[in-house]
Design a protein around this motif. Structure first.
Motif, short mmCIF file in Angstrom:
data_model
loop_
_atom_site.label_atom_id
_atom_site.label_comp_id
_atom_site.label_asym_id
_atom_site.label_seq_id
_atom_site.Cartn_x
_atom_site.Cartn_y
_atom_site.Cartn_z
N SER A 1 49.49 9.12 47.75
CA SER A 1 49.57 10.29 47.06
C SER A 1 51.27 10.43 46.53
CB SER A 1 49.44 11.83 48.09
OG SER A 1 48.14 11.74 48.74
N LEU A 2 51.30 11.48 45.46
CA LEU A 2 52.50 11.65 44.88
C LEU A 2 53.10 13.07 45.01
CD1 LEU A 2 52.29 9.79 41.33
CD2 LEU A 2 53.11 8.82 43.38
N THR A 3 54.25 13.03 45.11
CA THR A 3 54.97 14.37 45.06
C THR A 3 56.02 14.32 43.95
OG1 THR A 3 54.84 14.84 47.47
CG2 THR A 3 56.62 16.22 46.18
N ILE A 4 55.80 15.38 42.85
CA ILE A 4 56.82 15.50 41.88
C ILE A 4 57.55 16.62 41.66
CG2 ILE A 4 56.66 15.43 39.27
CD1 ILE A 4 53.99 13.95 39.20
N ALA A 5 58.81 16.48 41.81
CA ALA A 5 59.69 17.72 42.08
C ALA A 5 59.84 18.11 40.64
CB ALA A 5 61.11 17.33 42.68
N VAL A 6 59.51 19.47 40.29
CA VAL A 6 59.72 20.07 38.83
C VAL A 6 60.48 21.41 38.96
CG1 VAL A 6 57.53 19.13 38.12
CG2 VAL A 6 57.70 21.42 39.12
N ARG B 1 66.52 18.15 43.81
CA ARG B 1 65.72 17.20 43.40
C ARG B 1 66.23 15.59 43.35
NH1 ARG B 1 65.59 21.03 39.16
NH2 ARG B 1 66.09 19.61 37.30
N MET B 2 67.40 15.52 43.06
CA MET B 2 67.81 13.98 43.11
C MET B 2 67.96 13.71 44.59
SD MET B 2 71.79 12.63 41.47
CE MET B 2 72.71 13.55 42.47
N ALA B 3 68.21 14.53 45.70
CA ALA B 3 68.50 13.86 46.92
C ALA B 3 67.10 13.75 47.38
CB ALA B 3 68.84 15.18 47.79
N GLY B 4 66.14 14.46 46.86
CA GLY B 4 64.76 14.41 47.45
C GLY B 4 64.20 12.86 46.93
N PHE C 1 58.81 11.64 41.79
CA PHE C 1 59.21 11.63 40.68
C PHE C 1 60.19 12.85 40.72
CE2 PHE C 1 55.61 9.12 39.00
CZ PHE C 1 56.07 8.43 37.83
N ILE C 2 61.16 12.95 39.77
CA ILE C 2 61.66 14.02 39.61
C ILE C 2 61.88 14.33 37.94
CG2 ILE C 2 63.15 13.87 41.66
CD1 ILE C 2 65.64 13.49 39.96
N VAL C 3 62.12 15.70 37.45
CA VAL C 3 62.09 15.88 36.15
C VAL C 3 63.44 16.43 35.81
CG1 VAL C 3 59.71 16.05 35.97
CG2 VAL C 3 60.99 18.04 36.12
N ASN C 4 63.74 16.74 34.62
CA ASN C 4 64.86 17.44 33.89
C ASN C 4 66.06 17.04 34.52
OD1 ASN C 4 63.33 18.61 32.21
ND2 ASN C 4 63.78 20.71 32.67
N ILE C 5 66.74 15.87 34.31
CA ILE C 5 68.00 15.29 34.81
C ILE C 5 69.24 15.69 33.82
CG2 ILE C 5 68.94 13.13 35.73
CD1 ILE C 5 65.86 12.31 35.70
N CYS D 1 62.89 11.65 33.15
CA CYS D 1 62.41 11.72 34.34
C CYS D 1 62.82 10.51 35.21
CB CYS D 1 60.95 11.93 34.49
SG CYS D 1 60.29 10.47 33.91
N ALA D 2 62.73 10.62 36.54
CA ALA D 2 63.13 9.59 37.10
C ALA D 2 61.98 9.18 38.42
CB ALA D 2 64.51 9.36 37.93
N HIS D 3 61.84 8.03 38.74
CA HIS D 3 60.74 7.75 39.80
C HIS D 3 61.35 6.59 40.62
CE1 HIS D 3 59.48 4.15 37.79
NE2 HIS D 3 59.21 4.67 36.62
#
Length: 526
Positions: free
Chosen positions: A34-39, A240-243, A251-255, A500-502
């Motif tokens: 599974s994936l968790t994407i922080a938006v 988001r970055m810490a997570g 994944f995280i978005v909007n850096i 984004c970053a993964h």
């Protein structure tokens, strides 16, 4: 980029062939992660038209399918149009004929047929006198008839020959919805519990918190690679970055641009960046709402534009990786319509800006600028600079950062950042100039609308919409742009840089329109 005729030839060539194969089939359901994407945000509605926004666009292709696809795998600009739910198409005069893929299932197990495709594009839903999703009128201008001609075939007839119909079906109106379910739950219910034909199905949606998608193993192109995707709202970038670094998020978005280097310094983190066919903007509230709104005077709007040194802002915030469109609607995405030599009517000029302010009745009243928190990278930082530049000419603006668009749209306000700030039909000025600012656009019709298009703008827009030949169309486009600039209801800032970053172990192709496709050739575990 291409002319309308060249685009027409391109899409005819692509549509004349059925898809000879498909993307590689994925492993069966067992052992998929599974994936968790922080938006930063989730739109309040996930219906295909009422839910239009940058935040929903990144998610939509995972649970909706378009009739026609833009192929970013074989062309980084997405100018190849590939079969998706429609396998072939052809134009004869004012009529486009489409053939649908057979055996495609919606997430409730029902088969997709021409009845669903026709309903998706119907006057009842999009462009009639009282459509379920009125914003659809913006995307279906010129539609005359949409009709099934068989179980898996249908036609679109337009008022005049329109070579851009397949291109339009790569956008929001091309996401096919199930007629029976849509009618049962209604447009608002559908927006909260949407059903599509995509590789994932929606199981949870709480707009202020989370959206959860689960694998739809009956997907026509095979089971997707992920068991479950959670799109979780984490408003603050630091969290988001810490997570991501701690592996809580995949994944995280909007850096923020100034944080990209820091993020890349962490082991096991991959940064992805794309220049997007999108330009963040702000809208001036040009209407007498509130009644004492100083911005009804165009001279004040002109002054505020001339006070902005946007080239310096872009250089400072993006390190030269993007650019400011100095002339509104003179975008490179317009192909042969783009003219690098067009004159700038409102160049950066502090003295001229001060002189314009002096012509108005503005007496230093504070103007409210509603901004959605972290919606566009560097928007808030740019706003801080612009507020200072406006102060230099005697205009006082309060940049009010709010958590979501629902709050941004609440009056009173004098300026606001815009979602769906721009989008394009490749090689043509139709969008965003006429599509996004015309009389049927949300900026002209919503409860939060920021302008009333002038009679001249509407008349010029109709003339532009009716022209096909390049020289006539370019002349009409320039006249329409001139009228928009005469009013100046908004200001375009820069060409978007999406990022984004993964975590490690993922191979991901980030699309220039911001879509995050977690399937097919766009995503795999490595």
């Amino acid at each position: 980029m291409f002319t309308r005729r060249e685009v027409g030839s391109l899409i005819l060539g692509a549509g004349a062939l059925s898809m000879v194969g498909s993307m590689p089939k994925k492993a069966a359901a067992a052992d998929r992660p599974s994936l968790t994407i922080a938006v930063d945000n989730l739109w309040a509605n996930m219906a295909t038209i009422n839910g239009i926004s940058t935040t929903s666009r990144r998610i939509f292709p995972n649970f909706y399918d378009n009739l026609v696809d833009r192929d970013y795998i074989n062309d980084e600009n997405g100018l190849i149009f590939a079969p998706k739910l429609a396998t072939k198409w052809e134009q004869k005069g004012n009529v486009w004929s489409f053939t649908l893929r057979e055996g495609v299932k919606f997430h409730d197990g029902t088969e997709m047929t021409a009845e669903d495709a026709v309903f998706t594009l119907s006057p009842e839903r999009l462009w009639g006198p009282k459509p379920f999703e009125p914003r659809g009128k913006t995307f279906t201008a010129g539609f005359k008839r949409v009709e099934a001609t068989g179980k898996y075939t249908f036609e679109i007839e337009t008022e005049r020959p329109d070579p851009n119909i397949p291109s339009k079906l790569t956008g929001y109106i091309g996401f096919v919805v199930p007629k029976k379910y849509y009618m049962e739950v209604g447009v608002d219910g559908f927006g909260q519990k949407p059903i599509g034909t995509g590789p994932y199905k929606v199981t949870t949606f709480r707009s202020g918190e989370i959206m959860v998608l689960e694998a739809f193993d009956d997907y026509w192109d095979g089971p997707p690679p992920v068991k479950q995707i959670s799109w979780k709202i984490v408003p603050e970038f630091a969290a988001r970055m810490a997570g991501l670094v701690s592996k809580e998020f995949d994944f995280i978005v909007n850096i923020p641009t100034d944080q990209e280097a820091t993020l890349e310094g962490y082991k096991g983190v991959t940064l992805k960046r794309v220049l997007a066919d999108n330009y963040p903007a702000f809208a001036f509230n040009t209407r007498p709402d509130p009644a004492d709104n100083p911005l009804v005077d165009p001279n004040l709007r002109y002054a505020m534009v001339q006070a902005i040194d946007m080239n310096a802002i872009v250089q400072a915030l993006f390190n030269g990786t993007t650019e400011h469109p100095a002339v509104p609607f003179n975008f490179k995405e317009y192909g042969k319509f783009y003219d690098p030599n067009l004159p700038v009517k409102l160049p950066y000029d502090v003295a001229a800006a001060k002189a314009l302010v002096a012509k108005t009745k503005y007496k230093g009243e504070r103007l409210r600028w509603h901004i959605t928190r972290q919606f566009y990278p560097n928007y808030e930082a740019a706003a801080e600079i612009m507020v200072e530049q406006w102060r230099e000419i005697g205009v006082n603006v309060d940049a009010i950062v709010l958590d979501n668009f629902e709050l941004v749209y609440r009056r009173p306000f004098h300026l606001m950042n815009m979602s769906m700030s721009s989008d394009f039909i490749p090689g043509d000025p139709y969008q965003p100039l006429w599509l996004d600012w015309g009389p049927t656009a949300s900026r002209s019709t919503a409860t939060w609308k920021t302008w009333d298009p002038s009679p001249e703008f509407i008349e010029l827009g109709k003339k532009f919409d009716a022209t096909v030949e390049f020289e006539d169309r370019k002349k009409a486009y320039l006249a329409l742009s001139e009228e928009w600039q005469r009013i100046t209801p908004g200001f375009y800032l820069w060409k978007s840089v999406y990022n984004c970053a993964h975590r490690a172990g993922i191979d991901f192709k980030f699309k220039p329109n911001g879509e995050m496709r977690i399937y097919g050739d766009y995503f795999k575990f490595v």
